[in-house]
Design a protein around this motif. Structure first.
Motif, PDB file in Angstrom:
ATOM      1  N   VAL A  55      -0.983   5.128 -12.174  1.00 36.88           N
ATOM      2  CA  VAL A  55       0.254   5.443 -11.471  1.00 36.88           C
ATOM      3  C   VAL A  55      -0.036   6.804 -10.519  1.00 36.88           C
ATOM      4  O   VAL A  55      -0.091   7.776 -11.257  1.00 36.88           O
ATOM      5  N   GLY A  56       0.244   6.830  -9.278  1.00 37.28           N
ATOM      6  CA  GLY A  56       0.258   8.105  -8.639  1.00 37.28           C
ATOM      7  C   GLY A  56      -1.181   8.384  -7.980  1.00 37.28           C
ATOM      8  O   GLY A  56      -1.363   9.303  -7.116  1.00 37.28           O
ATOM      9  N   ALA A  57      -2.124   7.375  -8.325  1.00 39.66           N
ATOM     10  CA  ALA A  57      -3.432   7.665  -7.892  1.00 39.66           C
ATOM     11  C   ALA A  57      -3.621   7.069  -6.341  1.00 39.66           C
ATOM     12  O   ALA A  57      -2.818   6.360  -5.955  1.00 39.66           O
ATOM     13  N   ALA A  58      -4.425   7.633  -5.603  1.00 39.57           N
ATOM     14  CA  ALA A  58      -4.810   7.010  -4.127  1.00 39.57           C
ATOM     15  C   ALA A  58      -6.181   6.579  -4.133  1.00 39.57           C
ATOM     16  O   ALA A  58      -7.125   6.791  -4.838  1.00 39.57           O
ATOM     17  N   VAL A  59      -6.520   5.402  -3.448  1.00 39.26           N
ATOM     18  CA  VAL A  59      -7.616   4.610  -3.383  1.00 39.26           C
ATOM     19  C   VAL A  59      -7.912   4.732  -1.811  1.00 39.26           C
ATOM     20  O   VAL A  59      -7.043   4.073  -0.905  1.00 39.26           O
TER      21      VAL A  59
ATOM     22  N   TRP B 106      -4.311  -3.477   8.806  1.00 37.38           N
ATOM     23  CA  TRP B 106      -4.079  -3.366   7.355  1.00 37.38           C
ATOM     24  C   TRP B 106      -2.504  -4.005   7.115  1.00 37.38           C
ATOM     25  O   TRP B 106      -1.890  -3.755   7.879  1.00 37.38           O
ATOM     26  N   GLY B 107      -2.612  -4.544   5.824  1.00 34.15           N
ATOM     27  CA  GLY B 107      -1.186  -4.919   5.268  1.00 34.15           C
ATOM     28  C   GLY B 107      -1.518  -5.323   3.869  1.00 34.15           C
ATOM     29  O   GLY B 107      -2.293  -4.507   3.163  1.00 34.15           O
TER      30      GLY B 107
ATOM     31  N   ALA C  84       0.328  -1.084   2.712  1.00 37.47           N
ATOM     32  CA  ALA C  84      -0.758  -0.325   3.549  1.00 37.47           C
ATOM     33  C   ALA C  84      -0.307  -1.056   5.105  1.00 37.47           C
ATOM     34  O   ALA C  84      -0.193  -2.198   5.155  1.00 37.47           O
ATOM     35  N   SER C  85      -0.785  -0.327   6.308  1.00 38.73           N
ATOM     36  CA  SER C  85      -0.402  -0.573   7.349  1.00 38.73           C
ATOM     37  C   SER C  85      -1.354   0.316   8.470  1.00 38.73           C
ATOM     38  O   SER C  85      -1.708   1.085   7.871  1.00 38.73           O
ATOM     39  N   GLY C  86      -1.459  -0.167   9.640  1.00 36.57           N
ATOM     40  CA  GLY C  86      -2.013   0.617  10.600  1.00 36.57           C
ATOM     41  C   GLY C  86      -3.365   0.083  10.863  1.00 36.57           C
ATOM     42  O   GLY C  86      -3.669  -0.982  10.565  1.00 36.57           O
TER      43      GLY C  86
ATOM     44  N   ALA D  32      -6.575   5.059   3.172  1.00 37.62           N
ATOM     45  CA  ALA D  32      -6.192   5.695   1.943  1.00 37.62           C
ATOM     46  C   ALA D  32      -4.783   5.028   1.512  1.00 37.62           C
ATOM     47  O   ALA D  32      -3.654   5.085   2.520  1.00 37.62           O
ATOM     48  N   VAL D  33      -4.580   4.555   0.385  1.00 42.32           N
ATOM     49  CA  VAL D  33      -3.255   4.089  -0.222  1.00 42.32           C
ATOM     50  C   VAL D  33      -3.056   4.744  -1.578  1.00 42.32           C
ATOM     51  O   VAL D  33      -3.847   4.758  -2.456  1.00 42.32           O
ATOM     52  N   THR D  34      -1.724   4.986  -1.697  1.00 40.04           N
ATOM     53  CA  THR D  34      -1.307   5.683  -2.858  1.00 40.04           C
ATOM     54  C   THR D  34      -0.279   4.701  -3.558  1.00 40.04           C
ATOM     55  O   THR D  34       0.502   4.155  -2.851  1.00 40.04           O
ATOM     56  N   PHE D  35      -0.672   4.577  -4.913  1.00 31.77           N
ATOM     57  CA  PHE D  35       0.169   3.657  -5.541  1.00 31.77           C
ATOM     58  C   PHE D  35       1.283   4.255  -6.546  1.00 31.77           C
ATOM     59  O   PHE D  35       0.683   5.035  -7.623  1.00 31.77           O
TER      60      PHE D  35
END
Length: 523
Positions: free
Chosen positions: A171-175, A188-189, A194-196, A202-205
């Motif tokens: 948790v807190g990491a970005a991929v 993206w979705g 995620a969007s755009g 890059a998505v942070t969880f």
């Protein structure tokens, strides 16, 4: 053969076989065209014999000659001959063996190209008879390829892929995800939020759980919309690690218990003394006791790892000191005559250094036993200690007291006088003729003495003693003295004298001799 005068020879000419065929009908109908009338012929023969036979015996013959007659006979026939004529005919005119290729739907939209297709003719060849039959029949083909111009109608498909497709993160990491295969950009979705657009995202969880990231390329121009590529992300909590230690024994051989606990971890390792490298240990908790630890300071590290590969660490340390030694000596107190020695024994040392001897006695050196000589009277001490080594501190110093005295050896007799009573000089049965007494010769001193002479005066005798005779301190020996029948009538005195290297001891002897008794016999 006997021929009588009345026998005559009679001429004869006879047929032996009537007409028979010598050939077949010719020509054969199969060699004459079918339906044609023709005349066949064949040859025949008769067999004859002539000569003379005896009139009285027709079996007797002479001048025999065989000859033949021939004839040809005829008949009408019809030809049956079959004739064969070669032929080569087309059995099927041009027909398609393939479709126009490539199909316009497989060529990019609006692109000019040439299509082709294959065609084939079928043929048959052989021989046909005048009766309509066939033989030696075979088939073959001829081919041609047709071509025509065409225009492509294909809308290009887009097959989008995403990388990575599966990921476990803390948790807190970005991929960062990467899309590929699209021609009209990317959208993206997914449940990740995620969007755009763009080929990377890059998505942070920030929440624990399982979410998806999706991407596709829209339709446009010569392209259809792509498939939707999807990635699954498992978000897990960060691990924790706690390591503590309990010192069960702080001195060599040290004994320490390590206790550990983890949360959110799928594996854990402990590194440090007693563990091989980063040694795997149980999760979520466990313990391990380490014994026989040498003096020193030790440190251990617990590393907890979650399913995403994130780690947490905790350390613990312990100090082990040298063990003490309690050395003892035996004997602790002794008395010895000057010139003598005492052997002392040390125990209790654990150090590899063993024992070190000392004291006012002049003892020195090493070893668990030590023999010490004392030449001069006085009071002395003997000390022993076990020096320190890697695992043990220096021991206490154990000491023994020794009193050394000068030699005081001497001889004594157990009594100063002996009375043997009265004895008779006669030898009548039952009357004692000898009186016996014993005396003990002793050495009560602290040194050895040597008995050099034993003398007895008067009517007395002493038991034999091998001289010189040695008496060690505290030793004794028994002497046996006798008073005999040759004693003078009345009082008898004497003296026992023992001469030794240290002194002389005496004992006075007394006894009474009685007159002989007179025996009377009655008849």
């Amino acid at each position: 053969m006997t021929i009588t005068s009345s026998a005559t020879w009679v001429p004869y000419d006879v047929m032996t076989r009537d007409w028979y065929d010598t050939s077949s009908w010719s020509p054969d109908p199969s060699t004459v065209p079918y339906g044609q009338s023709f005349t066949q012929s064949k040859n025949q023969q008769r067999d004859w014999e002539r000569g003379e036979y005896l009139s009285t015996d027709p079996t007797q013959k002479r001048y025999q000659t065989v000859y033949y007659t021939n004839q040809t006979i005829y008949q009408s026939a019809t030809g049956t001959q079959v004739t064969w004529t070669p032929y080569n005919i087309m059995t099927r005119d041009w027909y398609d063996t393939s479709s126009w290729s490539p199909d316009p739907s497989t060529v990019p939209y609006g692109q000019s190209f040439t299509q082709t297709k294959n065609q084939q003719r079928d043929w048959e060849q052989g021989e046909v008879s005048n009766l309509g039959g066939k033989r030696n029949v075979s088939t073959y083909n001829t081919y041609q390829t047709l071509s025509q111009p065409a225009t492509g109608t294909q809308l290009q498909g887009q097959s989008v892929s995403i990388s990575p497709v599966s990921q476990t993160v803390t948790v807190g990491a970005a991929v960062t995800f990467t899309a590929s295969g699209g021609q009209n950009g990317y959208v993206w979705g997914g449940s990740s939020g995620a969007s755009g657009s763009g080929s990377t995202k890059a998505v942070t969880f920030n929440s624990v759980g399982t979410v998806t990231v999706t991407v596709y390329s829209p339709a446009g121009g010569a392209y259809t919309a792509s498939n939707t590529a999807s990635a699954t992300v498992t978000v897990v909590a960060a691990p924790t690690a706690t390591l503590s230690r309990t010192i069960n024994s702080g001195a060599y051989p040290g004994n320490v218990t390590l206790n550990w606990s983890t949360t959110n971890a799928t594996s854990a390792t402990v590194s440090g003394p007693g563990f091989t490298g980063a040694q795997a240990v149980s999760v979520p908790s466990g313990s391990s006791t380490l014994g026989s630890l040498a003096p020193g300071t030790y440190s251990w590290t617990l590393t907890a790892t979650n399913s995403a590969g994130a780690t947490a660490t905790s350390t613990a340390s312990a100090t082990i000191t040298q063990a003490g030694q309690t050395v003892s000596i035996s004997p602790t107190s002794s008395t010895v005559v000057a010139g003598g020695s005492v052997t002392f024994t040390a125990s209790g040392a654990q150090s590899s250094a063993g024992y070190t001897w000392g004291g006012s006695s002049g003892a020195s050196g090493s070893g668990s036993t030590k023999a010490v000589s004392f030449p001069t009277a006085g009071t002395y001490t003997v000390t022993v200690q076990s020096p320190a080594d890697t695992n043990y501190s220096a021991s206490n110093t154990a000491s023994a007291s020794v009193t050394v005295v000068n030699p005081t050896g001497n001889v004594t007799l157990s009594v100063s006088s002996l009375d043997f009573g009265s004895v008779y000089r006669d030898t009548l049965a039952g009357t004692p003729t000898t009186a016996t007494r014993t005396v003990t010769l002793s050495n009560p001193g602290n040194s050895t003495v040597t008995v050099t002479a034993i003398g007895v005066s008067g009517k007395y005798a002493s038991s034999s003693l091998s001289l010189p005779y040695t008496l060690t301190p505290g030793a004794s020996v028994t002497l046996t003295l006798t008073f005999g029948p040759n004693a003078a009538i009345g009082s008898n005195t004497g003296t026992l004298t023992v001469t030794a290297s240290s002194n002389t001891a005496t004992c006075s002897l007394t006894g009474t001799g009685l007159a002989p008794r007179i025996g009377i016999s009655w008849f």
